[in-house]
Design an enzyme around this catalytic site. Structure first.
Site, PDB file in Angstrom:
ATOM      1  N   GLU A 228       0.840  -1.207   0.000  1.00  0.00           N
ATOM      2  CA  GLU A 228       0.000   0.000   0.000  1.00  0.00           C
ATOM      3  C   GLU A 228       0.875   1.258   0.000  1.00  0.00           C
ATOM      4  O   GLU A 228       0.563   2.233  -0.692  1.00  0.00           O
ATOM      5  CB  GLU A 228      -0.932  -0.010   1.210  1.00  0.00           C
TER       6      GLU A 228
ATOM      7  N   GLU B  20       1.700   6.151  -7.186  1.00  0.00           N
ATOM      8  CA  GLU B  20       0.634   7.048  -7.637  1.00  0.00           C
ATOM      9  C   GLU B  20       1.077   8.506  -7.564  1.00  0.00           C
ATOM     10  O   GLU B  20       0.767   9.296  -8.455  1.00  0.00           O
ATOM     11  CB  GLU B  20      -0.624   6.841  -6.792  1.00  0.00           C
TER      12      GLU B  20
END
Length: 154
Positions: free
Chosen positions: A93, A100
């Protein structure tokens, strides 16, 4: 092209031809000592916890799984497996969040098919690791839970 100076927050111009040499000379010296390095790492964890809903969900679910494993007195190896799988999910994560951010920085509010692919694949890695983590937790936690439930019935 410009790079940040290793000793200050000022910007240093770097000719395009010298980029590789300068990048490598600055890459080895990110933090002045180990404590500063840990501080930067915790800033990343804190950022993810503050801004990423899925990271918070993974932290809560992972904490519940570890707490349940402790409450059920699982063997140390089984507890370690649950902790490791939860750690893998949280690590992926964090990598997803970093990727991102870099993709968003690169495409700067424009759509690009390769950016979409990169983000989707990173999210898929998190999803697969989360599903595997739930499967591992189910394999290790459900038998003792089932046994306790049956014991209470009879």
């Amino acid at each position: 092209m410009t790079l940040y100076s290793e000793n200050s927050e000022s910007v240093v111009p770097v000719p395009e031809g010298n980029l590789d040499a300068v990048s490598r000379s600055l890459s080895w010296r990110v933090a002045t000592n180990l404590l500063v390095s840990f501080k930067y790492a915790w800033q990343g964890v804190a950022y993810a916890f503050r801004t990423q809903r899925n990271f918070r969900i993974h932290v809560v679910v992972g904490s519940l799984a570890v707490g349940l494993a402790i409450a059920l007195h699982l063997a140390p190896v089984e507890l370690a497996v649950i902790i490791l799988t939860c750690g893998v999910v949280l690590t992926l994560e964090l990598i997803n969040t970093a990727l991102e951010s870099v993709v968003d920085l690169t495409v700067q509010q424009t759509y690009h098919e390769l950016a979409k692919i990169a983000k989707d694949c990173a999210a898929a890695a998190v999803l697969i690791s989360a599903l595997i983590s739930v499967s591992v937790a189910a394999c290790l936690l459900l038998p003792p839970l089932w046994q306790q439930w049956l014991f209470q019935l009879f």
